[in-house]
Design a protein around this motif. Structure first.
Motif, mmCIF file in Angstrom:
data_model
loop_
_atom_site.group_PDB
_atom_site.id
_atom_site.type_symbol
_atom_site.label_atom_id
_atom_site.label_comp_id
_atom_site.label_asym_id
_atom_site.label_seq_id
_atom_site.Cartn_x
_atom_site.Cartn_y
_atom_site.Cartn_z
ATOM 1 N N PRO A 8 0.836 -1.211 0.021
ATOM 2 C CA PRO A 8 -0.040 0.059 0.232
ATOM 3 C C PRO A 8 1.075 1.152 -0.048
ATOM 4 N N TYR A 9 1.861 1.254 -0.845
ATOM 5 C CA TYR A 9 2.482 2.672 -1.098
ATOM 6 C C TYR A 9 2.429 3.017 -2.811
ATOM 7 N N GLN A 10 2.347 4.211 -2.848
ATOM 8 C CA GLN A 10 2.185 4.660 -4.376
ATOM 9 C C GLN A 10 3.272 5.811 -4.695
ATOM 10 N N HIS A 11 3.780 6.047 -5.521
ATOM 11 C CA HIS A 11 4.746 7.367 -5.791
ATOM 12 C C HIS A 11 4.360 7.602 -7.291
ATOM 13 N N PHE A 12 3.999 9.013 -7.661
ATOM 14 C CA PHE A 12 3.700 9.473 -8.635
ATOM 15 C C PHE A 12 4.092 10.880 -8.761
ATOM 16 N N THR A 13 4.070 11.438 -10.087
ATOM 17 C CA THR A 13 4.284 13.005 -10.138
ATOM 18 C C THR A 13 3.416 13.663 -10.973
ATOM 19 N N LEU A 14 2.768 14.699 -10.293
ATOM 20 C CA LEU A 14 1.782 15.551 -11.191
ATOM 21 C C LEU A 14 2.437 16.726 -11.549
ATOM 22 N N VAL A 16 2.081 8.336 -1.649
ATOM 23 C CA VAL A 16 0.764 8.140 -0.872
ATOM 24 C C VAL A 16 0.998 6.926 -0.169
ATOM 25 N N GLN A 17 1.010 6.950 1.271
ATOM 26 C CA GLN A 17 1.232 5.854 2.198
ATOM 27 C C GLN A 17 0.255 5.735 3.199
ATOM 28 N N PRO A 18 -0.212 4.544 3.461
ATOM 29 C CA PRO A 18 -0.991 4.313 4.666
ATOM 30 C C PRO A 18 -0.715 4.992 6.040
ATOM 31 N N GLN A 19 -1.474 5.204 6.917
ATOM 32 C CA GLN A 19 -1.170 5.600 8.183
ATOM 33 C C GLN A 19 -0.780 4.542 9.312
ATOM 34 N N LEU A 20 0.165 4.716 10.068
ATOM 35 C CA LEU A 20 0.792 3.668 10.763
ATOM 36 C C LEU A 20 -0.184 2.730 11.319
ATOM 37 N N MET A 21 -1.559 3.354 11.830
ATOM 38 C CA MET A 21 -2.570 2.728 12.412
ATOM 39 C C MET A 21 -2.992 1.437 11.533
ATOM 40 N N SER A 22 -3.214 1.677 10.234
ATOM 41 C CA SER A 22 -3.766 0.735 9.372
ATOM 42 C C SER A 22 -2.921 -0.586 9.265
ATOM 43 N N SER A 77 -7.287 6.011 -1.439
ATOM 44 C CA SER A 77 -6.142 6.617 -2.073
ATOM 45 C C SER A 77 -6.418 7.194 -3.453
ATOM 46 N N LYS A 78 -7.348 6.476 -4.024
ATOM 47 C CA LYS A 78 -7.568 6.879 -5.408
ATOM 48 C C LYS A 78 -8.798 8.391 -5.357
ATOM 49 N N SER A 79 -9.388 8.215 -4.303
ATOM 50 C CA SER A 79 -10.407 9.470 -4.165
ATOM 51 C C SER A 79 -9.347 10.709 -3.824
ATOM 52 N N SER A 80 -8.287 10.413 -2.986
ATOM 53 C CA SER A 80 -7.567 11.501 -2.610
ATOM 54 C C SER A 80 -6.632 12.003 -3.817
ATOM 55 N N GLN A 81 -6.183 10.917 -4.606
ATOM 56 C CA GLN A 81 -5.318 11.467 -5.591
ATOM 57 C C GLN A 81 -6.250 12.266 -6.582
ATOM 58 N N GLU A 100 -5.450 21.254 -10.679
ATOM 59 C CA GLU A 100 -5.491 21.553 -12.234
ATOM 60 C C GLU A 100 -4.070 20.648 -12.820
ATOM 61 N N ALA A 101 -3.945 19.815 -12.408
ATOM 62 C CA ALA A 101 -2.678 18.917 -12.776
ATOM 63 C C ALA A 101 -3.091 17.601 -13.522
ATOM 64 N N GLU A 102 -1.868 17.030 -14.274
ATOM 65 C CA GLU A 102 -2.227 16.038 -14.941
ATOM 66 C C GLU A 102 -0.949 14.927 -14.319
ATOM 67 N N ARG A 103 -1.440 13.874 -14.441
ATOM 68 C CA ARG A 103 -0.487 12.669 -13.947
ATOM 69 C C ARG A 103 0.621 12.413 -14.858
ATOM 70 N N LEU A 104 1.789 12.236 -14.624
ATOM 71 C CA LEU A 104 2.931 11.915 -15.577
ATOM 72 C C LEU A 104 3.358 10.605 -15.489
ATOM 73 N N ASP A 105 3.352 9.893 -14.376
ATOM 74 C CA ASP A 105 4.008 8.644 -14.068
ATOM 75 C C ASP A 105 3.380 7.882 -13.196
ATOM 76 N N GLY A 106 3.686 6.738 -12.830
ATOM 77 C CA GLY A 106 3.137 5.969 -11.717
ATOM 78 C C GLY A 106 1.784 5.098 -11.998
#
Length: 172
Positions: free
Chosen positions: A8-14, A94-100, A154-158, A166-172
């Protein structure tokens, strides 16, 4: 299938056409700095009605969704700003909270104890195969549920972040 896609970790660039100061202003307008990350999983209310809590600094941000009920699967979005002529790039993790993660680990340990319990109390008793299978299935289901819930949140937050900036996702 890549094993890292299960974590449950994601990296991307906007990439946003907005200047850096406008991006910071928009983030500050939507983030309540008075809400701490410690209290967020237990359900909090933003006094200003802002949808996110966290902090925005000169070089980045660390934000999380504000919800009114308990939710241990809320992601934390951490970003670093990189300003270029005519655009701003935001490297987001994007990472989970420690509690999860703690809930998953504790659940796994509890299930492992239940599976091995007959062997612990009666030394000559063999653990039946269905205990082993049931315990293994429960661990896999607990992990799958944790990862699925994280990815949904995570998807809704992204999407919110991309729309806000007003950004577009470049990678990830």
């Amino acid at each position: 299938m890549n094993i890292t896609s299960l974590l449950p970790y994601q990296h991307f660039t906007l990439s946003s056409p907005l200047p850096l100061e406008e991006i910071k202003k928009r983030l500050l307008d939507n983030c309540d700095p008075s809400i701490s990350l410690i209290s967020a999983p237990h359900g909090v209310r933003s006094l200003g009605g802002k949808p996110y809590g966290g902090m925005v600094s000169a070089d980045g941000f660390e934000i999380f969704k504000v919800v009114y009920q308990k939710n241990l699967h809320l992601p934390i979005l951490k970003g670093k700003f990189e300003s270029y002529p005519g655009k701003t790039a935001i490297k987001v993790t994007v990472q989970p909270q420690l509690m999860s993660l703690m809930v998953f680990v504790v659940a796994t340990i509890m299930i492992a104890c239940i599976v091995t319990m007959p062997k612990m109390f009666v030394g000559f008793l063999e653990v039946p195969l269905y205990f082993k299978v049931f315990g293994s299935v429960m661990v896999v289901l607990a992990f799958a549920r944790t990862v699925y819930a994280f990815h949904v949140e995570s998807k809704s937050s992204q999407q919110f972040l991309a729309n806000l900036l007003e950004a577009e996702r470049l990678d990830g």
